[in-house]
Design an enzyme around this catalytic site. Structure first.
Site, PDB file in Angstrom:
ATOM      1  N   ASN A 169       8.025   1.430 -12.777  1.00  0.00           N
ATOM      2  CA  ASN A 169       7.992  -0.085 -12.375  1.00  0.00           C
ATOM      3  C   ASN A 169       8.217  -0.711 -10.779  1.00  0.00           C
ATOM      4  OD1 ASN A 169       7.579  -2.956 -13.166  1.00  0.00           O
ATOM      5  ND2 ASN A 169       8.412  -2.549 -14.548  1.00  0.00           N
ATOM      6  N   PHE A 170       8.085  -1.564 -10.679  1.00  0.00           N
ATOM      7  CA  PHE A 170       9.420  -1.991  -8.946  1.00  0.00           C
ATOM      8  C   PHE A 170       8.500  -1.228  -7.887  1.00  0.00           C
ATOM      9  CE2 PHE A 170      12.060  -2.864 -12.582  1.00  0.00           C
ATOM     10  CZ  PHE A 170      11.823  -4.565 -12.681  1.00  0.00           C
ATOM     11  N   LEU A 171       7.188  -0.787  -8.238  1.00  0.00           N
ATOM     12  CA  LEU A 171       6.895   0.241  -7.234  1.00  0.00           C
ATOM     13  C   LEU A 171       6.293  -0.892  -6.141  1.00  0.00           C
ATOM     14  CD1 LEU A 171       4.470   1.812  -5.252  1.00  0.00           C
ATOM     15  CD2 LEU A 171       2.402   1.007  -6.697  1.00  0.00           C
ATOM     16  N   THR A 205       2.437  -0.024 -16.463  1.00  0.00           N
ATOM     17  CA  THR A 205       1.989  -1.406 -16.735  1.00  0.00           C
ATOM     18  C   THR A 205       1.323  -1.946 -15.103  1.00  0.00           C
ATOM     19  OG1 THR A 205       3.140  -3.316 -16.554  1.00  0.00           O
ATOM     20  CG2 THR A 205       2.053  -1.953 -18.762  1.00  0.00           C
ATOM     21  N   LEU A 443       9.021  -4.252 -18.308  1.00  0.00           N
ATOM     22  CA  LEU A 443       8.844  -5.853 -18.132  1.00  0.00           C
ATOM     23  C   LEU A 443       8.654  -6.089 -16.038  1.00  0.00           C
ATOM     24  CD1 LEU A 443      12.912  -5.376 -17.426  1.00  0.00           C
ATOM     25  CD2 LEU A 443      11.886  -6.325 -19.155  1.00  0.00           C
TER      26      LEU A 443
HETATM   27  C1  LIG Z   1       4.846  12.335 -14.654  1.00  0.00           C
HETATM   28  C2  LIG Z   1       5.890  10.865 -14.035  1.00  0.00           C
HETATM   29  C3  LIG Z   1       4.953   9.974 -13.835  1.00  0.00           C
HETATM   30  C4  LIG Z   1       4.780   9.153 -12.786  1.00  0.00           C
HETATM   31  C5  LIG Z   1       4.515   8.404 -12.028  1.00  0.00           C
HETATM   32  C6  LIG Z   1       3.204   7.403 -12.930  1.00  0.00           C
HETATM   33  C7  LIG Z   1       2.235   6.799 -12.581  1.00  0.00           C
HETATM   34  C8  LIG Z   1       2.936   5.329 -11.923  1.00  0.00           C
HETATM   35  C9  LIG Z   1       1.548   4.582 -11.423  1.00  0.00           C
HETATM   36  C10 LIG Z   1       2.261   3.777 -10.649  1.00  0.00           C
HETATM   37  C11 LIG Z   1       2.947   2.171 -11.643  1.00  0.00           C
HETATM   38  C12 LIG Z   1       2.902   0.809 -10.810  1.00  0.00           C
HETATM   39  C13 LIG Z   1       3.595  -0.103 -11.307  1.00  0.00           C
HETATM   40  C14 LIG Z   1       4.519  -1.400 -11.321  1.00  0.00           C
HETATM   41  O1  LIG Z   1       4.796  -1.519 -10.278  1.00  0.00           O
HETATM   42  S1  LIG Z   1       3.320  -2.373 -11.137  1.00  0.00           S
HETATM   43  C15 LIG Z   1       3.499  -3.701  -9.129  1.00  0.00           C
HETATM   44  C16 LIG Z   1       3.164  -2.820  -8.306  1.00  0.00           C
HETATM   45  N1  LIG Z   1       3.313  -4.082  -7.627  1.00  0.00           N
HETATM   46  C17 LIG Z   1       3.121  -4.746  -6.675  1.00  0.00           C
HETATM   47  O2  LIG Z   1       1.759  -5.626  -7.016  1.00  0.00           O
HETATM   48  C18 LIG Z   1       4.109  -5.620  -5.608  1.00  0.00           C
HETATM   49  C19 LIG Z   1       2.983  -6.001  -4.307  1.00  0.00           C
HETATM   50  N2  LIG Z   1       2.270  -5.102  -3.843  1.00  0.00           N
HETATM   51  C20 LIG Z   1       2.192  -4.486  -3.155  1.00  0.00           C
HETATM   52  O3  LIG Z   1       3.356  -3.591  -2.665  1.00  0.00           O
HETATM   53  C21 LIG Z   1       1.582  -3.285  -2.533  1.00  0.00           C
HETATM   54  O4  LIG Z   1      -0.264  -4.121  -3.042  1.00  0.00           O
HETATM   55  C22 LIG Z   1       0.946  -1.607  -3.778  1.00  0.00           C
HETATM   56  C23 LIG Z   1       2.695  -0.731  -3.650  1.00  0.00           C
HETATM   57  C24 LIG Z   1       0.991  -1.903  -4.990  1.00  0.00           C
HETATM   58  C25 LIG Z   1      -0.237  -0.813  -2.873  1.00  0.00           C
HETATM   59  O5  LIG Z   1      -0.118  -0.941  -2.035  1.00  0.00           O
HETATM   60  P1  LIG Z   1      -0.920  -0.421  -0.817  1.00  0.00           P
HETATM   61  O6  LIG Z   1      -2.034  -1.744  -1.150  1.00  0.00           O
HETATM   62  O7  LIG Z   1      -0.787  -0.423   0.473  1.00  0.00           O
HETATM   63  O8  LIG Z   1      -2.437   0.209  -1.559  1.00  0.00           O
HETATM   64  P2  LIG Z   1      -1.828   1.620  -0.624  1.00  0.00           P
HETATM   65  O9  LIG Z   1      -2.542   1.919   0.557  1.00  0.00           O
HETATM   66  O10 LIG Z   1      -0.858   1.852  -0.693  1.00  0.00           O
HETATM   67  O11 LIG Z   1      -3.004   3.047  -1.397  1.00  0.00           O
HETATM   68  C26 LIG Z   1      -3.779   2.410  -2.436  1.00  0.00           C
HETATM   69  C27 LIG Z   1      -3.774   3.348  -3.406  1.00  0.00           C
HETATM   70  O12 LIG Z   1      -2.928   2.962  -4.798  1.00  0.00           O
HETATM   71  C28 LIG Z   1      -3.223   2.586  -5.362  1.00  0.00           C
HETATM   72  N3  LIG Z   1      -2.812   1.667  -5.987  1.00  0.00           N
HETATM   73  C29 LIG Z   1      -2.778  -0.332  -5.894  1.00  0.00           C
HETATM   74  N4  LIG Z   1      -1.661  -0.681  -6.688  1.00  0.00           N
HETATM   75  C30 LIG Z   1      -1.311  -0.191  -7.594  1.00  0.00           C
HETATM   76  C31 LIG Z   1      -0.664  -0.092  -8.810  1.00  0.00           C
HETATM   77  N5  LIG Z   1       0.079  -1.084  -8.632  1.00  0.00           N
HETATM   78  N6  LIG Z   1      -0.463   0.928  -9.196  1.00  0.00           N
HETATM   79  C32 LIG Z   1      -0.876   2.182  -9.036  1.00  0.00           C
HETATM   80  N7  LIG Z   1      -1.450   2.503  -8.475  1.00  0.00           N
HETATM   81  C33 LIG Z   1      -1.723   0.979  -7.140  1.00  0.00           C
HETATM   82  C34 LIG Z   1      -4.799   2.011  -5.229  1.00  0.00           C
HETATM   83  O13 LIG Z   1      -5.587   2.130  -6.165  1.00  0.00           O
HETATM   84  C35 LIG Z   1      -4.332   2.952  -3.731  1.00  0.00           C
HETATM   85  O14 LIG Z   1      -5.296   4.216  -5.201  1.00  0.00           O
HETATM   86  P3  LIG Z   1      -7.160   4.629  -5.166  1.00  0.00           P
HETATM   87  O15 LIG Z   1      -7.534   3.385  -5.780  1.00  0.00           O
HETATM   88  O16 LIG Z   1      -8.201   5.145  -3.695  1.00  0.00           O
HETATM   89  O17 LIG Z   1      -7.090   5.459  -6.382  1.00  0.00           O
END
Ligand SMILES: CCCCCCCCCCCCCC(=O)SCCNC(=O)CCNC(=O)[C@H](O)C(C)(C)COP(=O)(O)OP(=O)(O)OC[C@H]1O[C@@H](n2cnc3c(N)ncnc32)[C@H](O)[C@@H]1OP(=O)(O)O
Length: 443
Positions: A169-171, A205, A443
């Site tokens: 969360n909180f990415l 989520t 959350l």
């Molecule tokens: C075993 C353990 C495993 C642990 C990991 C499990 C997975 C966890 C996954 C994360 C769960 C997080 C749960 C939460 O916290 S969801 C809440 C996300 N946060 C926000 O919405 C806050 C405001 N937004 C931002 O800070 C930025 O816009 C973010 C950081 C979201 C994207 O920054 P930016 O716009 O500058 O993008 P980029 O150039 O760096 O990167 C582009 C790539 O990133 C993919 N992207 C964009 N948004 C998301 C997103 N919400 N989940 C997953 N991937 C996402 C996108 O499809 C593209 O990939 P692809 O389309 O080319 O493939």
């Protein structure tokens, strides 16, 4: 609604529904992107959009901790990793500031989540939390925090399987650093850090569509202070109504004797055993749930001061707890209406009742419990009470004047194939009587 137990949902039809939702067929075109265009996600162990699931289980189970590098991933020139110390007020404040300025905003840029240090303390430090999983990126020269991602331990139960996993969360990436592909690096780094603890699955989520949701729920909103919601642009006035009509529609009578629940009181630590028993019994029907032990339950239902509110109903005749419900507070900062600084928002969290011998009885009881929750919310000066279409919420949402919102919440599992799960809505994104198989609340 009938008081018969719902039919077991047809997996193919749910899969089709989720495909449609995730491909944006019934939602907005903006959510549509083809698998090949997910440059990062198509390389990860996740379900692809067109995949037919025949069996649930891990996607990649070949790796062991020994295969995982001890070293962090390389970062862009000029940036460095930092493991945040959220026991330090200074670092907690830095995360707060980053998210406060850069986390989710509505598309009209009118509201922004107003996280508090207390909220993060609750959300990011549950039992078993690891400092290593509070990951920041700083500018090397100024040490300014510009990105964050977190994991917390999560014991999931999917159908009959326990999955030791984490919740991500909180990415957040600073607005000035967007579209620079920092997100995939953050995700790979948190994956590495979690894998080092021999954990290989995650639940997360997102509002956006990624490959591939296992469920999609919709947000619903129950206005409490309609006038304020209207003034800040959160609620619009329907053409055929007056302001007075709307205020009347959402009026909550806190003195209504008919809904008073005898034995309703705040939960205390002494109630933990009984509430846990009730939680386990009540959640057993859902397909995806969070498994709590006593310490987890105590944390999630009691520890967030002025963040989480939990109430129980105690049957005075035998001192037994028959019901509980909880909600957490997360206000919005209002960006463009000088008259109001913040919108007080609460979110329905976990609940349970033993008045559930039939669907009808459950429906009646949940309506009563939620009416009481609304009265308490009004007393706390909450402006709007939000709920998802998960759990058994579709049994009471409509009757209690929760309106369907614009937001959707997609549920994803990392490195696990799972059959799709109903999220309380149909392909037209309207509420369904069958409800949802999602018990876990994120959350
Ligand atoms: C075993 C353990 C495993 C642990 C990991 C499990 C997975 C966890 C996954 C994360 C769960 C997080 C749960 C939460 O916290 S969801 C809440 C996300 N946060 C926000 O919405 C806050 C405001 N937004 C931002 O800070 C930025 O816009 C973010 C950081 C979201 C994207 O920054 P930016 O716009 O500058 O993008 P980029 O150039 O760096 O990167 C582009 C790539 O990133 C993919 N992207 C964009 N948004 C998301 C997103 N919400 N989940 C997953 N991937 C996402 C996108 O499809 C593209 O990939 P692809 O389309 O080319 O493939």
């Amino acid at each position: 609604m009938s008081d018969q137990p719902p039919n077991k949902p047809n997996l193919n039809s749910i899969k089709k529904l989720l495909e449609m939702l995730s491909m944006g067929k019934e939602l907005t075109e903006a959510q549509h992107k083809e698998m090949k265009d997910y440059k990062f996600w198509k390389t990860q162990p996740v379900i692809s959009f067109d995949e037919k699931i025949s069996q649930e289980g891990p996607i990649d189970s070949r790796k062991t901790v020994a295969d995982i590098s001890e070293k962090p991933l390389p970062l862009l020139e000029g940036f460095e990793w930092d493991t945040l110390d959220l026991t330090s007020t200074k670092e907690l404040d830095e995360v707060y500031n980053l998210l406060h300025e850069n986390y989710v905003e509505d598309s009209g840029e009118s509201f922004r989540f107003k996280y508090s240090a207390e909220f993060f303390d609750w959300a990011l430090k549950p039992p078993g939390w690891k400092k290593d999983w509070h990951v920041g990126v700083r500018v090397k020269s100024s040490k300014r925090l510009v990105a964050f991602i977190s994991a917390i331990p999560l014991r999931l139960k999917l159908h009959d399987k326990i999955i030791e996993s984490v919740e991500i969360n909180f990415l957040c990436v600073h607005k000035k650093l967007r579209s620079k592909r920092l997100t995939p690096v953050l995700i790979k780094e948190i994956t590495r850090r979690v894998n080092r603890y021999d954990i290989w699955q995650a639940l997360y989520t997102a509002g956006i569509v990624l490959p591939s949701p296992i469920s999609t729920c919709r947000y619903t909103h129950r206005p409490i202070n309609w006038e304020k919601l209207h003034e800040v642009g959160f609620s619009s006035l329907p053409e055929d109504s007056t302001k007075e009509d709307m205020v009347k529609k959402y009026y909550i009578d806190e003195n209504n004797e008919a809904i008073k629940l005898e034995g309703l009181r705040k939960m205390t630590e002494d109630d933990v055993d009984e509430v846990l028993e009730l939680y386990n019994k009540f959640q057993a029907k859902y397909e995806l749930i969070q498994v709590f032990d006593k310490e987890d339950l105590k944390h999630w239902l009691l520890k967030g001061k002025e963040v989480i509110y939990t109430y129980v109903v105690e049957d005075k005749s035998n001192k037994k707890i028959t019901d509980f419900f909880s909600f957490y507070l997360l206000p919005f900062k209002i960006l463009n209406v000088p008259k109001h600084e913040q919108l007080n928002i609460s979110y329905l969290f976990y609940y349970g009742t033993d008045h559930d011998s039939s669907k009808k009885e459950l429906e009646t009881r949940l309506k009563l419990l939620m009416k009481n929750a609304l009265v308490i919310n009004k007393g706390l000066k909450i402006d709007v009470f939000n709920a998802l279409t998960s759990q058994d919420n579709t049994l009471f949402l409509e009757d209690l004047n929760f309106g369907l919102g614009d937001g959707y919440l997609n549920y994803y599992l990392f490195n696990y194939k799972a059959f799709p799960i109903l999220g309380g809505i149909n392909k037209h994104t309207k509420l369904i009587e069958e409800g949802s198989g999602i018990g876990v609340v994120m959350l």
